[in-house]
Enzyme design. Structure first.
Site, mmCIF file in Angstrom:
data_model
loop_
_atom_site.group_PDB
_atom_site.id
_atom_site.type_symbol
_atom_site.label_atom_id
_atom_site.label_comp_id
_atom_site.label_asym_id
_atom_site.label_seq_id
_atom_site.Cartn_x
_atom_site.Cartn_y
_atom_site.Cartn_z
ATOM 1 N N TRP A 36 0.771 -1.234 -0.061
ATOM 2 C CA TRP A 36 0.126 -0.018 -0.016
ATOM 3 C C TRP A 36 0.850 1.426 0.166
ATOM 4 O O TRP A 36 0.456 2.155 -0.677
ATOM 5 C CB TRP A 36 -0.853 -0.044 1.214
ATOM 6 N N HIS A 37 1.828 1.182 0.800
ATOM 7 C CA HIS A 37 2.968 2.547 1.048
ATOM 8 C C HIS A 37 3.371 2.762 -0.494
ATOM 9 O O HIS A 37 3.661 3.829 -0.711
ATOM 10 C CB HIS A 37 4.151 2.158 1.910
ATOM 11 N N GLY A 38 3.795 1.757 -1.340
ATOM 12 C CA GLY A 38 4.367 2.002 -2.604
ATOM 13 C C GLY A 38 4.442 0.899 -3.569
ATOM 14 O O GLY A 38 4.536 -0.164 -3.195
#
Lengths: 316, 474
Positions: free
Chosen positions: B322-324
Site C-alpha cells: 500500500w505504501h508504494g
C-alpha cells in the site's frame, strides 16, 4: 481574567517578542553578516572603482582582488543573476554618477543560468530588502511564490539567524579551508562521481529546460542594460572549470550545445562588451582546483595573474 | 498546497471564517467546495478520479442498502469496490505490475515485453480509495446505513484536512459530525491551533532537520558505515514519525477548528513494549482499516496457528505494498509482519528468559529494555523503507554491521540529538491516548505560553525550505 483576555495577552506577547527579535537580528546582522560587512566595506572604498567584481563563489574563489588597483570583489556564495542585479542597482542608485565603477565584471558560467541557481536559497534577509518584488513577480512564472517568499523574509528576517552565526560555528572557516585542498589525488571515478553529484544533485539538471532559466537570463540581460544605461563598461567572464566539468556536462555533445545558446544570443545584442572565456584555460591542472568548478588558493593566485594580464591587454 | 506552506495558512483561516459565517445548512457545501479547491491546487484534472470514486461508492452504497437480492447486491459491491481498486491499481501499481510481468516473461524466456509505464501518482489516492472501500463494505455488511445525501458523502470522501494523507476515517464517525450544527467555540479554534503548532514543530523543526543528515549518510555508505549509519537509522524513524504524525496533527487540528473530530493516528508509538503494541500505536487508522477489512475477514486469530501467522504476514505485506509500488515497500511490510510472527512464536521463551534473569522483579527496567528492543527492531525494519531498491538495502545492512571506530559523529550531530531529546521531553507531557503535550498541561496560561514558545521554535529552528510530507507520495 477570562480566557479571551489571556489569548489577547498571549498574542500581544507574541508581537512583542517578534519586535524584539526583529530589531535584535538587524543589530546583530549589522556587525556579523558577511554580506552586510562587505557592503559597508564597498562604500568605504575610494570611488570610482576600477573593477567591481560581481557573482558567486566562482568569482570569490578565483579572484584575488588585491592584485587589481582600487577594485572590489563583491561576489558572494550562492548569489545569482537576480540578486546581483538588484544589489548592483541599489548600489549605483545610492552613489553619484562620477562615483560609478569604471568596469563591472559579471560571470556567465553555465551554473549561473540554471533553474536551481535562480531559486535563491540563502541570505534572503539581505536580498529581499534589495529586490523589487513587483518587478520580479512580473517576470517570474510563479509570482505568488516570489511575493510570499520575499514578504516572509522581510517580516521574519530572524529565521535566518543561523547564517549570522557561521563565524562562531566555524562554518565559514570550514568553507574557506576547502581552498587548501586540490584534486591532485582524485581518481577518474571520484571525479565522475563528483560531477554527477554536481549536475544531478546540486544543479538538479534533469532536463534541458533546467539548464537555462528564463528569469535568470532576463536578469543577466538586465545587468548588461544597467551598465549600458549608466555608461559603465561590462566585462563577462567564464571562470575556470576542471576538465571533469566538461566531460560530464549534460546535454552537450562534443563540447557544443546543438541549439543556440541563449546566453550568446543575449550577448550578441550588445556592443563594446569584453568577453573572456577562461573556462577551459586550466582544465588539465588538477592542482589548481579543489572541486570541479572551484579553484583553490594556488588556482586563485594563478588565475588572478592570468586575468590581470588579459584585462590589461583587452582594455584601453 | 502542502500543510507546511504559507498558502495553507491563508486558506485555512479563510475557510474557518466562512464556515462560521455561512448558515449551518450551507456549511457542508462550503466544506466540499473548499476540499475540491484544495485538491485542485495540485492537479485539477485528477479531481475527476476523486469524483469517480465518490460517485461509484455513493451509488453502490445506496443500491446496496435498497437491494435485497444477494446476487444483485454483489454486483453493486463489485461496482463500488471495483472502481476504487481499479483506480488504485491503474494509477499506482500499473508500472509495478508491468515490471513484474516483464521480469516473469524474461524468466520464462518469452520474447514479448510491456513498455515501462510511468504514471503521475494522484495525490491521496491511497487514502480516499480506502475510505471509499470501507464505506462500501460497511454498507454491504449492514454495519453502516447508506448515506442518502450525495453532498454529505462527498464531504466525507474529500474532507480536505484528511484527504491527502489521512487519518483514514470511517463514514459512521465522520458523516454524523457534518450533520451536527456546530456553534462557534473559541476553544475549538485554540485547540486546533495548538495541534497545528505541535504538528509544525514536529515536521519543520525535527523531521526536516534530520533529513539532510540521513540523506548524507545513506548517499555515502563507505564513509558512514557502522556507528554513523546506526545513528542515522534511528534518526530516520524519528524523521518518518515526526513527518507523518506532524501531518496528522495538522490535519486533526484543522478539522478541530471546524468543530470536527478526527481520530488519533499516532499514539506515542516509541513507548511501546511490544512490536504488536507499536503497530497499534503507529498509523492507527491504517492498521485499524487493515484489521477490519482484511485481517478479520481472513479469520484473524480465530483460525489455526499456521493460518493465523499467514494472515499476519499477508496483511502486513499488503500494508507494505500500500505504501508504494516497489519491492522495497513489499519487503518493508513483510519484515514487520515477520517480526510480529517471530514475536508470537518466541513469546513463551522470552517470558521464561525474562523471569530467569530476574527482570520480572524489576518491572521498570524490564519495560525500558522492551521499549529499547522494540525501537531497535523497528529502526532496523524501516531501513528498507529508506532504500531505493533491494540491492541498496543489502548494501546498507552490510555497512550497518561493519565494525567502525566510534568517531565523533555524535558530537558533530549534537544539535540533532538535542532535537530528539527535546521532542521526547515534550512528549513526556503527552499521556497515552492524547493528541499532543497540550493535553498534559492543566494550566490554561501554561498552554498559551507553550503555544507562543512553539511558535517561535518553529520560526527560529524550523527548516523553511521544507520539502513536502513523506506520506504525500502515497
Amino acid at each position: 481574567m477570562g480566557n479571551f483576555a489571556k489569548i489577547l495577552i498571549a498574542l500581544t506577547l507574541t508581537a512583542l517578542i517578534h519586535i524584539v527579535l526583529y530589531y535584535s537580528f538587524w543589530a546583530f546582522a549589522d556587525k556579523s553578516s558577511k554580506l552586510m560587512l562587505l557592503e559597508k566595506e564597498l562604500y568605504e572604498q575610494s570611488m570610482p572603482l576600477n573593477f567591481l567584481f560581481m557573482g558567486d563563489s566562482h568569482c570569490l574563489r578565483s579572484v584575488e582582488v588585491k592584485a587589481f588597483d582600487n577594485s572590489f570583489n563583491w561576489a558572494f556564495y550562492g548569489e545569482n543573476n537576480i540578486s546581483s542585479f538588484y544589489k548592483l542597482r541599489s548600489y549605483l542608485n545610492s552613489i553619484q554618477e562620477d562615483q560609478y565603477p569604471k568596469q563591472v565584471i559579471f560571470p556567465f558560467d553555465l551554473s549561473n543560468f540554471t533553474r536551481e541557481t535562480a531559486a535563491l536559497t540563502r541570505n534572503h534577509f539581505y536580498y529581499s530588502r534589495k529586490i523589487n518584488s513587483k518587478e520580479l513577480q512580473k517576470v517570474s512564472s510563479s509570482p505568488w511564490t516570489v511575493f510570499k517568499t520575499i514578504q516572509l523574509y522581510r517580516i521574519f528576517p530572524y529565521i535566518e539567524w543561523r547564517t549570522l552565526l557561521f563565524k562562531y560555528w566555524k562554518k565559514d572557516q570550514k568553507q574557506e579551508s576547502k581552498s587548501n585542498f586540490s584534486l591532485r589525488n582524485h581518481s577518474q571515478e571520484e571525479l565522475k562521481k563528483e560531477a554527477q553529484h554536481f549536475f544531478n544533485d546540486q544543479l538538479k539538471i534533469n532536463s534541458e529546460a533546467d539548464l537555462y532559466d528564463p528569469v535568470s537570463l532576463y536578469y543577466f540581460e538586465q545587468c548588461l542594460q544597467l551598465c549600458k544605461g549608466k555608461g559603465i563598461k561590462a566585462i563577462l567572464i567564464k571562470y575556470p572549470m576542471h576538465q571533469s566539468f566538461f566531460q560530464h556536462l549534460p546535454y552537450v555533445k562534443n563540447g557544443q550545445r546543438s541549439d543556440i545558446d541563449p546566453v550568446s544570443a543575449i550577448i550578441s545584442k550588445y556592443t563594446g562588451l569584453t568577453i573572456l572565456d577562461a573556462s577551459g584555460e586550466f582544465k588539465d591542472r588538477n592542482e589548481l582546483f579543489f572541486d570541479l568548478h572551484h579553484m583553490n588558493n594556488e588556482g586563485k593566485t594563478v588565475f588572478t595573474k592570468f586575468l590581470k594580464n588579459r584585462l590589461t591587454i583587452s582594455l584601453p | 498546497m502542502g500543510f507546511n506552506s504559507i498558502d495553507y495558512y491563508l486558506f485555512l483561516p479563510l475557510v474557518v471564517l466562512c464556515y462560521y459565517l455561512v448558515p449551518p445548512r450551507l456549511r457542508i457545501y462550503l466544506v466540499v467546495i473548499a476540499s475540491y479547491g484544495f485538491y485542485s491546487f495540485w492537479k485539477p484534472l485528477y479531481l475527476l478520479l476523486l469524483l469517480a470514486s465518490t460517485f461509484a461508492s455513493y451509488f453502490s452504497g445506496l443500491n446496496l442498502s435498497k437491494e435485497k437480492v444477494e446476487s444483485k447486491r454483489k454486483l453493486w459491491l463489485l461496482l463500488g469496490l471495483g472502481t476504487d481498486i481499479f483506480l488504485l491499481c491503474y494509477f499506482k501499481y500499473l508500472g509495478f505490475f508491468t515490471e513484474i510481468t516483464n521480469q516473469l516473461t524474461g524468466l520464462l524466456n518469452y520474447n514479448g515485453t510491456f513498455s515501462p509505464v510511468e504514471m503521475l501518482l494522484p495525490m491521496g489516492i491511497s487514502f480516499y480509495t480506502f475510505q471509499s472501500i470501507s464505506y462500501t463494505l460497511d454498507v454491504y455488511w449492514g454495519k453502516q446505513k447508506a448515506e442518502e445525501k450525495l453532498i454529505n458523502y462527498a464531504a466525507y470522501i474529500s474532507f480536505f484536512p484528511q484527504l491527502v494523507a489521512g487519518p483514514i476515517e470511517r463514514a459512521k464517525d465522520l458523516i454524523p459530525q457534518f450533520k451536527k450544527k456546530v456553534k462557534f467555540n473559541l476553544s475549538n479554534i485554540i485547540q486546533g491551533g495548538q495541534l497545528i503548532l505541535w504538528g509544525l514543530f514536529k515536521k519543520l523543526v525535527v523531521a526536516d532537520s534530520l533529513a539532510p543528515f540521513i540523506g548524507s549518510v545513506f548517499s555515502d555508505l563507505d564513509a558512514n558505515k557502522g556507528w554513523p549509519l546506526f545513528f542515522a537509522c534511528f534518526c530516520f524513524i524519528y524523521q518518518v514519525y515526526c513527518d507523518f504524525s506532524g501531518y496528522s496533527d495538522i490535519a486533526i487540528g484543522s478539522a478541530r477548528m471546524l468543530g470536527i473530530k478526527l481520530s488519533l493516528n499516532f499514539d506515542t508509538p516509541f513507548r511501546s513494549k511490544s512490536y504488536s503494541e507499536l503497530w497499534s500505536r503507529w498509523h492507527i487508522s491504517l492498521t485499524n482499516w487493515l484489521r477490519d477489512y482484511l485481517y478479520l475477514p481472513l479469520g484473524g486469530n480465530r483460525v489455526s496457528k499456521t493460518r493465523w501467522y499467514f494472515n499476519i504476514l499477508f496483511v502486513f505485506t499488503l500494508c507494505g505494498l500500500w505504501h508504494g509500488p516497489a519491492w522495497t515497500f513489499v519487503g518493508f511490510g513483510f519484515l514487520h509482519g515477520l517480526t510480529i510472527v517471530l514475536g508470537l512464536l518466541t513469546l513463551r521463551l522470552r517470558s521464561k528468559l525474562s523471569t530467569a534473569i530476574g527482570l520480572k522483579y524489576l518491572p521498570i527496567l524490564d519495560r525500558k529494555i522492551d521499549q529499547i528492543l522494540v525501537l531497535c527492531l523497528f529502526a532496523f525494519n524501516c531501513i528498507i523503507f529508506r532504500c531505493t531498491d533491494i540491492n541498496q538495502y543489502f548494501e546498507v545492512v552490510k555497512a550497518l554491521f561493519t565494525v567502525s571506530p566510534f568517531s565523533n559523529f555524535l558530537v558533530e550531530n549534537l544539535y540533532l540529538i538535542g532535537l530528539i531529546v527535546l521532542l521526547e521531553l515534550f512528549q513526556l507531557l503527552q499521556k497515552k491516548g492524547n493528541l499532543s503535550p497540550f493535553n498534559g498541561i492543566r494550566s490554561y496560561d501554561f498552554r498559551l505560553g507553550f503555544s507562543v514558545f512553539l511558535f517561535f521554535c518553529i520560526l527560529l529552528l524550523g527548516q523553511h525550505q521544507s520539502p513536502g510530507f513523506i506520506y504525500f507520495q502515497f
